[in-house]
Design an enzyme around this catalytic site. Structure first.
Site, mmCIF file in Angstrom:
data_model
loop_
_atom_site.group_PDB
_atom_site.id
_atom_site.type_symbol
_atom_site.label_atom_id
_atom_site.label_comp_id
_atom_site.label_asym_id
_atom_site.label_seq_id
_atom_site.Cartn_x
_atom_site.Cartn_y
_atom_site.Cartn_z
ATOM 1 N N GLN A 1 -10.764 -20.122 0.636
ATOM 2 C CA GLN A 1 -11.678 -21.213 0.321
ATOM 3 C C GLN A 1 -11.334 -21.953 -0.970
ATOM 4 O OE1 GLN A 1 -15.205 -18.485 1.318
ATOM 5 N NE2 GLN A 1 -15.981 -20.507 1.869
ATOM 6 N N ARG B 1 -16.142 -11.871 -8.279
ATOM 7 C CA ARG B 1 -15.725 -11.367 -6.980
ATOM 8 C C ARG B 1 -14.800 -12.402 -6.336
ATOM 9 N NH1 ARG B 1 -18.617 -11.725 -1.389
ATOM 10 N NH2 ARG B 1 -17.134 -10.517 -0.174
ATOM 11 N N HIS C 1 -11.154 -11.232 3.397
ATOM 12 C CA HIS C 1 -12.165 -12.283 3.558
ATOM 13 C C HIS C 1 -11.611 -13.307 4.562
ATOM 14 C CE1 HIS C 1 -15.891 -14.049 1.426
ATOM 15 N NE2 HIS C 1 -15.632 -14.868 2.426
ATOM 16 N N ASN D 1 -15.215 -8.284 4.200
ATOM 17 C CA ASN D 1 -16.348 -9.173 4.021
ATOM 18 C C ASN D 1 -16.927 -9.568 5.379
ATOM 19 O OD1 ASN D 1 -18.005 -11.119 2.358
ATOM 20 N ND2 ASN D 1 -17.054 -12.556 3.775
ATOM 21 N N GLU D 2 -18.166 -9.173 5.610
ATOM 22 C CA GLU D 2 -18.930 -9.678 6.755
ATOM 23 C C GLU D 2 -18.242 -9.468 8.099
ATOM 24 O OE1 GLU D 2 -20.006 -13.750 5.972
ATOM 25 O OE2 GLU D 2 -21.379 -13.200 4.381
ATOM 26 N N ASN E 1 -24.514 -9.569 1.668
ATOM 27 C CA ASN E 1 -24.562 -11.026 1.540
ATOM 28 C C ASN E 1 -25.806 -11.505 2.287
ATOM 29 O OD1 ASN E 1 -22.098 -10.736 0.326
ATOM 30 N ND2 ASN E 1 -20.917 -11.655 1.995
ATOM 31 N N TYR F 1 -28.472 -14.910 3.058
ATOM 32 C CA TYR F 1 -28.658 -16.360 2.942
ATOM 33 C C TYR F 1 -29.992 -16.882 3.455
ATOM 34 C CZ TYR F 1 -23.865 -16.933 1.383
ATOM 35 O OH TYR F 1 -22.710 -16.872 0.644
ATOM 36 N N GLU G 1 -23.179 -11.837 -2.289
ATOM 37 C CA GLU G 1 -23.288 -13.294 -2.103
ATOM 38 C C GLU G 1 -24.744 -13.663 -1.880
ATOM 39 O OE1 GLU G 1 -20.958 -15.064 1.079
ATOM 40 O OE2 GLU G 1 -19.202 -13.885 0.517
ATOM 41 N N TRP H 1 -23.072 -17.205 -4.794
ATOM 42 C CA TRP H 1 -22.081 -17.907 -3.981
ATOM 43 C C TRP H 1 -22.376 -19.389 -4.126
ATOM 44 C CZ3 TRP H 1 -17.687 -16.385 -1.719
ATOM 45 C CH2 TRP H 1 -16.999 -17.380 -1.017
ATOM 46 N N GLU I 1 -15.645 -24.846 3.049
ATOM 47 C CA GLU I 1 -16.704 -24.092 3.719
ATOM 48 C C GLU I 1 -16.376 -23.938 5.216
ATOM 49 O OE1 GLU I 1 -19.065 -22.104 2.854
ATOM 50 O OE2 GLU I 1 -19.840 -21.934 4.895
ATOM 51 N N TRP I 2 -15.244 -23.273 5.496
ATOM 52 C CA TRP I 2 -14.847 -22.897 6.857
ATOM 53 C C TRP I 2 -14.959 -24.062 7.850
ATOM 54 C CZ3 TRP I 2 -12.074 -18.956 5.688
ATOM 55 C CH2 TRP I 2 -12.474 -18.090 4.674
ATOM 56 N N PHE J 1 -21.527 -25.360 -1.822
ATOM 57 C CA PHE J 1 -22.269 -24.192 -2.313
ATOM 58 C C PHE J 1 -22.066 -23.963 -3.820
ATOM 59 C CE2 PHE J 1 -22.408 -23.001 2.168
ATOM 60 C CZ PHE J 1 -23.541 -22.206 2.290
HETATM 61 C C1 PNW Z 1 -20.437 -16.348 4.151
HETATM 62 N N1 PNW Z 1 -23.755 -17.263 9.658
HETATM 63 O O1 PNW Z 1 -20.206 -16.864 5.426
HETATM 64 C C2 PNW Z 1 -19.049 -16.116 3.604
HETATM 65 O O2 PNW Z 1 -18.824 -14.833 3.094
HETATM 66 C C3 PNW Z 1 -18.583 -17.182 2.660
HETATM 67 O O3 PNW Z 1 -17.179 -17.232 2.704
HETATM 68 C C4 PNW Z 1 -19.231 -18.492 3.006
HETATM 69 O O4 PNW Z 1 -18.719 -19.571 2.263
HETATM 70 C C5 PNW Z 1 -20.721 -18.337 2.751
HETATM 71 O O5 PNW Z 1 -21.252 -17.222 3.457
HETATM 72 C C6 PNW Z 1 -21.539 -19.564 3.121
HETATM 73 O O6 PNW Z 1 -21.433 -19.845 4.479
HETATM 74 C C7 PNW Z 1 -21.151 -16.959 6.422
HETATM 75 O O7 PNW Z 1 -23.529 -18.060 10.561
HETATM 76 C C8 PNW Z 1 -20.880 -17.825 7.463
HETATM 77 O O8 PNW Z 1 -24.772 -16.507 9.707
HETATM 78 C C9 PNW Z 1 -21.738 -17.926 8.528
HETATM 79 C C10 PNW Z 1 -22.877 -17.145 8.565
HETATM 80 C C11 PNW Z 1 -23.160 -16.272 7.526
HETATM 81 C C12 PNW Z 1 -22.291 -16.177 6.456
#
Ligand code: PNW
Length: 456
Positions: free
Chosen positions: A19, A76, A120, A165-166, A295, A297, A368, A409, A416-417, A425
């Site tokens: 990223q 991190r 990651h 990661n995740e 993590n 959100y 995060e 984060w 952002e993917w 962010f």
């Molecule tokens: C995380 N969802 O990604 C990642 O660890 C980070 O690299 C990313 O930038 C950040 O959160 C914000 O998106 C996610 O769909 C992507 O639930 C998608 C999801 C959750 C986390």
């Protein structure tokens, strides 16, 4: 009212290699599945790529100085596997080792503790071609060998390791929805990929514990992501649906590590679509995390879908809904970030309490938490978001949850993917063209939180 955090609370900021680094083919780096995925037209918003990103590969000193000026105590970041091992295994790329050595040394010189994620999402493309990536039989061994290289080169100075990661995002978005690399669309592959991810994590931890931990004295764990799921009504069916949704989300990856196997409800509902661990694997996996990396959100309501027409066979935010019989929804009263993720601080507190209850109160690091808003420098919404979520964390600690650290984060606006650069962010703005770093109001606000060890 002052909300002080425990002494020695770890205040950090977080990023990941793909990223922010750029330098996608610099100095011998091999391609990753994200380099390749971004080349496919239509996969990424605006066909953006991480080729340059924040050009952190050439600006690491500047980024460390930025963190130092904010007083952040921990950073991190992730290691790009194909920068260190261009083909995923075999020959080491010395330039990659040199880059991370410089980063680690600069951090330590600035008094900032490195927290290093080994994976990651930027899998070496060679491994996707040669061994079918996370579906491959050999991938846990290959990952453990890569981890060994990292422990050997960096473990004298890195004392905090995160294996993966995740895994949920890798499995669901990479192998279910197909919106993340490697872009597979399937109802079954997420469970197979997830299985290999858990085994890979445990094998890497085993290498660390057997060969390095006693000498190097660090800790190692896995970071999982989970939203909170609140029952839509007080009915027994909706309460069970919310619990099921949490088990399919976080329990999928945390239960093997803390209880030795997948949640019963997953085994019952998925049958042989969910691979089984051997007794030897279970023994290796159980207890394979020194801390609980989380993590977090957002929050959604969950309701029982078994009686309703339901949404049918769809992937929602929570995975494959038909496997869970859960419908997800949000309240019209909840404010949204630019990701359309609802801002619900109490969901964070409830999730932390759920983790403490289910897993016997492990030490938790929130690795995060953050939000996307438009790029403006006076980012009052972001300050309000962090204030709300940190208050919730403070409350959870007051209720006995053992939270030991928190990483925002993200340090920088970055790639952002699938959303490319359209979702921001960062607590730091990156000027277009010059890539100059300009801290937003939230960066200075966070600096003050760190200085005070809490909210004022
Ligand atoms: C995380 N969802 O990604 C990642 O660890 C980070 O690299 C990313 O930038 C950040 O959160 C914000 O998106 C996610 O769909 C992507 O639930 C998608 C999801 C959750 C986390």
């Amino acid at each position: 009212m002052n909300k002080l955090f425990p002494p020695d609370f770890v205040w950090g900021s977080a990023t990941s290699a793909y990223q922010i680094e750029g330098g996608w083919n610099a100095d011998g780096k091999g391609p990753s599945i994200w380099d390749v995925f971004c080349m496919i037209p239509g996969k990424i918003h605006n066909n953006d790529t991480g080729n340059l990103a924040c050009d952190h590969y050439h600006r690491l000193e500047e980024d460390v100085a930025l963190m130092k000026s904010l007083g952040v105590k921990a950073y991190r970041f992730s290691i790009s596997w194909p920068r260190v091992l261009p083909a995923g295994r075999g020959a080491v790329n010395q330039s990659g080792i040199d880059f991370y050595n410089r980063l680690i040394d600069s951090l330590l010189a600035a008094g900032i503790e490195p927290w290093v994620t080994l994976y990651h999402w930027d899998l070496p493309a060679a491994l996707e071609f040669e061994i079918d990536g996370w579906l491959g039989e050999e991938i846990p061994d290959v990952f453990a060998a890569y981890a060994d290289v990292c422990f050997r080169h960096f473990g004298d100075r890195v004392k905090n390791w995160i294996t993966i990661n995740e895994a949920w995002v890798v499995a669901i978005l990479g192998y279910g929805h197909g919106v993340f690399a490697p872009g597979k669309v399937s109802k079954d592959l997420p469970y197979r990929a997830g299985h290999q991810l858990v085994k890979a994590h445990a094998q890497a931890v085993d290498v660390y514990r057997k060969k390095y931990q006693a000498v190097q004295g660090g800790k190692i764990g896995i970071t999982n992501n989970c939203d909170w799921r609140e029952p839509l009504t007080d009915s027994a069916a909706d309460r069970a649906a919310a619990e099921r949704a949490l088990e399919f989300f976080l329990g999928w990856f945390a239960d093997p590590v803390y209880k030795g196997d997948y949640p019963d409800c997953m085994k019952e509902r998925l049958g042989d679509r969910l691979p089984a661990f051997t007794p030897e694997e279970k023994a290796l996996i159980q207890g394979s995390s020194d801390f609980f990396g989380l993590n977090h959100y957002t929050t959604m309501y969950a309701s029982d879908a078994s009686q309703s027409a339901g949404a049918g066979s769809v992937y929602g935010n929570g995975g494959l809904s038909e496997d869970q019989d859960v419908d997800l929804s949000v309240s019209p009263d909840w404010a949204m970030t630019d990701m359309q993720w609802a801002i619900v601080p109490w969901g964070c507190r409830k999730l932390l309490e759920w983790i403490a209850a289910r897993y016997d109160n492990p030490p938790v690091y929130i690795t995060e938490n953050g939000c996307a808003f438009d790029g403006k420098l006076e980012d009052t919404e972001r300050i309000a978001f962090f204030d709300g979520y940190l208050s919730a964390v403070h409350e959870a600690i007051g209720n006995g949850v053992d939270v030991q650290g928190y990483f925002i984060w993200s340090l920088l606006d970055n790639f952002e993917w699938a959303s490319g650069y359209s979702k921001k962010f960062g607590i730091t703005h990156i000027e277009e063209g010059t890539l100059k770093r300009v801290p937003k109001a939230s960066a200075w606000w966070y600096a003050e939180v760190v200085r005070r060890n809490g909210l004022g």
